[in-house]
Design a protein around this motif. Structure first.
Motif, PDB file in Angstrom:
ATOM      1  N   THR A  40       0.884  -1.183   0.096  1.00 27.64           N
ATOM      2  CA  THR A  40       0.139   0.180   0.122  1.00 27.64           C
ATOM      3  C   THR A  40       0.875   1.154  -0.012  1.00 27.64           C
ATOM      4  O   THR A  40       0.571   2.156  -0.602  1.00 27.64           O
ATOM      5  CB  THR A  40      -1.082   0.010   1.095  1.00 27.64           C
ATOM      6  N   LEU A  41       1.614   1.190   0.814  1.00 23.92           N
ATOM      7  CA  LEU A  41       2.863   2.531   0.904  1.00 23.92           C
ATOM      8  C   LEU A  41       3.403   2.670  -0.435  1.00 23.92           C
ATOM      9  O   LEU A  41       3.641   3.793  -1.038  1.00 23.92           O
ATOM     10  CB  LEU A  41       3.785   2.244   2.093  1.00 23.92           C
ATOM     11  N   ARG A  42       3.810   1.663  -1.059  1.00 24.07           N
ATOM     12  CA  ARG A  42       4.553   1.762  -2.181  1.00 24.07           C
ATOM     13  C   ARG A  42       3.858   2.145  -3.476  1.00 24.07           C
ATOM     14  O   ARG A  42       4.428   3.013  -4.098  1.00 24.07           O
ATOM     15  CB  ARG A  42       5.398   0.341  -2.727  1.00 24.07           C
ATOM     16  N   PRO A  82       4.813   5.894  -5.114  1.00 22.97           N
ATOM     17  CA  PRO A  82       6.037   5.353  -5.521  1.00 22.97           C
ATOM     18  C   PRO A  82       6.929   6.404  -6.014  1.00 22.97           C
ATOM     19  O   PRO A  82       6.723   7.676  -5.858  1.00 22.97           O
ATOM     20  CB  PRO A  82       5.143   4.978  -6.940  1.00 22.97           C
ATOM     21  N   ILE A  83       8.087   5.903  -6.206  1.00 22.05           N
ATOM     22  CA  ILE A  83       9.199   6.955  -6.777  1.00 22.05           C
ATOM     23  C   ILE A  83       9.155   6.811  -8.196  1.00 22.05           C
ATOM     24  O   ILE A  83       9.692   5.817  -8.799  1.00 22.05           O
ATOM     25  CB  ILE A  83      10.683   6.482  -6.275  1.00 22.05           C
ATOM     26  N   ALA A  84       8.243   7.488  -9.067  1.00 26.53           N
ATOM     27  CA  ALA A  84       7.617   7.385 -10.221  1.00 26.53           C
ATOM     28  C   ALA A  84       8.760   6.930 -11.390  1.00 26.53           C
ATOM     29  O   ALA A  84       8.462   6.160 -12.063  1.00 26.53           O
ATOM     30  CB  ALA A  84       6.898   8.692 -10.639  1.00 26.53           C
ATOM     31  N   VAL A 118       9.877  11.190  -0.178  1.00 27.22           N
ATOM     32  CA  VAL A 118       8.959   9.824  -0.302  1.00 27.22           C
ATOM     33  C   VAL A 118       8.588   9.596   1.294  1.00 27.22           C
ATOM     34  O   VAL A 118       7.743   9.068   1.219  1.00 27.22           O
ATOM     35  CB  VAL A 118       9.516   8.967  -1.127  1.00 27.22           C
ATOM     36  N   ARG A 119       9.554   9.297   1.832  1.00 28.50           N
ATOM     37  CA  ARG A 119       9.546   8.843   3.466  1.00 28.50           C
ATOM     38  C   ARG A 119       8.632   9.691   4.041  1.00 28.50           C
ATOM     39  O   ARG A 119       7.756   9.438   4.920  1.00 28.50           O
ATOM     40  CB  ARG A 119      10.848   8.634   3.948  1.00 28.50           C
ATOM     41  N   GLY A 120       8.480  10.812   3.850  1.00 25.86           N
ATOM     42  CA  GLY A 120       7.697  11.777   4.493  1.00 25.86           C
ATOM     43  C   GLY A 120       6.446  11.710   4.004  1.00 25.86           C
ATOM     44  O   GLY A 120       5.635  11.629   5.018  1.00 25.86           O
ATOM     45  N   ARG A 121       6.108  11.577   2.676  1.00 23.20           N
ATOM     46  CA  ARG A 121       4.553  11.021   2.431  1.00 23.20           C
ATOM     47  C   ARG A 121       4.271   9.893   2.900  1.00 23.20           C
ATOM     48  O   ARG A 121       3.113   9.708   3.314  1.00 23.20           O
ATOM     49  CB  ARG A 121       4.667  11.242   1.109  1.00 23.20           C
ATOM     50  N   ARG A 122       5.075   8.872   3.227  1.00 18.78           N
ATOM     51  CA  ARG A 122       4.624   7.487   3.491  1.00 18.78           C
ATOM     52  C   ARG A 122       4.292   7.870   5.040  1.00 18.78           C
ATOM     53  O   ARG A 122       3.434   6.973   5.452  1.00 18.78           O
ATOM     54  CB  ARG A 122       5.873   6.381   3.093  1.00 18.78           C
ATOM     55  N   ASP A 123       5.075   8.466   5.683  1.00 19.92           N
ATOM     56  CA  ASP A 123       4.824   8.515   7.191  1.00 19.92           C
ATOM     57  C   ASP A 123       3.383   9.330   7.368  1.00 19.92           C
ATOM     58  O   ASP A 123       2.518   8.857   8.194  1.00 19.92           O
ATOM     59  CB  ASP A 123       5.984   9.560   7.649  1.00 19.92           C
ATOM     60  N   SER A 124       3.248  10.348   6.464  1.00 24.07           N
ATOM     61  CA  SER A 124       1.958  10.904   6.545  1.00 24.07           C
ATOM     62  C   SER A 124       0.584  10.062   6.252  1.00 24.07           C
ATOM     63  O   SER A 124      -0.389   9.999   7.028  1.00 24.07           O
ATOM     64  CB  SER A 124       1.819  12.172   5.567  1.00 24.07           C
ATOM     65  N   ILE A 125       1.076   9.079   5.232  1.00 24.26           N
ATOM     66  CA  ILE A 125       0.085   8.301   4.824  1.00 24.26           C
ATOM     67  C   ILE A 125      -0.294   7.268   6.048  1.00 24.26           C
ATOM     68  O   ILE A 125      -1.404   6.795   6.310  1.00 24.26           O
ATOM     69  CB  ILE A 125       0.367   7.349   3.704  1.00 24.26           C
ATOM     70  N   LEU A 126       0.638   6.771   6.798  1.00 23.56           N
ATOM     71  CA  LEU A 126       0.568   5.693   7.786  1.00 23.56           C
ATOM     72  C   LEU A 126       0.113   6.408   8.988  1.00 23.56           C
ATOM     73  O   LEU A 126      -1.040   5.762   9.865  1.00 23.56           O
ATOM     74  CB  LEU A 126       2.115   5.267   8.104  1.00 23.56           C
ATOM     75  N   THR A 127       0.317   7.736   9.315  1.00 25.83           N
ATOM     76  CA  THR A 127      -0.122   8.124  10.355  1.00 25.83           C
ATOM     77  C   THR A 127      -1.725   8.554  10.224  1.00 25.83           C
ATOM     78  O   THR A 127      -2.358   8.341  11.087  1.00 25.83           O
ATOM     79  CB  THR A 127       0.509   9.633  10.514  1.00 25.83           C
TER      80      THR A 127
END
Length: 123
Positions: free
Chosen positions: A23-25, A29-31, A106-115
């Motif tokens: 889901t996170l990927r 994505p790193i397009a 990318v990691r910041g966006r993934r952290d936001s999604i998970l949060t």
């Protein structure tokens, strides 16, 4: 925790961890880069500059594959080769500032999604 309990916990967690990873990927994505390139970038971010052989070992790929990955990432300005101070014959591969910035975003966006997902589950 006994080995049997650990094994049961691992079996129970594996499907959820796999779904979370996918889901996170998919959501961030790193397009421009393949999954293999993104993985190599993450290894370099997490472990710092390393020799090509170490990268190949960590990624469970052969040296020619690692070289091709790094060549592509170098052309895009995300990775650079520098002389290994411990051995003049060897080089280290590491992230450029541009590569580090890309992965931080990318990691910041993934952290936001998970949060957000965790906050939703807590409601």
């Amino acid at each position: 925790m006994s080995d049997d309990e650990a094994s049961q916990l691992a079996s129970a967690l594996r499907p959820t961890v796999t779904r979370l990873y996918l889901t996170l990927r998919r959501r961030t994505p790193i397009a421009e880069y393949s999954a293999a390139q993104a993985s190599a970038l993450a290894v370099l971010l997490d472990h710092g500059p390393m020799r090509m052989g170490e990268l190949a070992e960590r990624e469970s790929i052969r040296m020619p594959t690692a070289t091709a990955l790094i060549d592509g990432l170098t052309k895009n300005g995300l990775v650079e080769r520098t002389p290994d101070p411990a051995d003049r014959r060897a080089v280290l591969v590491g992230l450029t500032d541009h590569g580090r910035d890309l992965l931080d975003r990318v990691r910041g966006r993934r952290d936001s999604i998970l949060t957000a997902a965790l906050a939703e589950q807590a409601k």
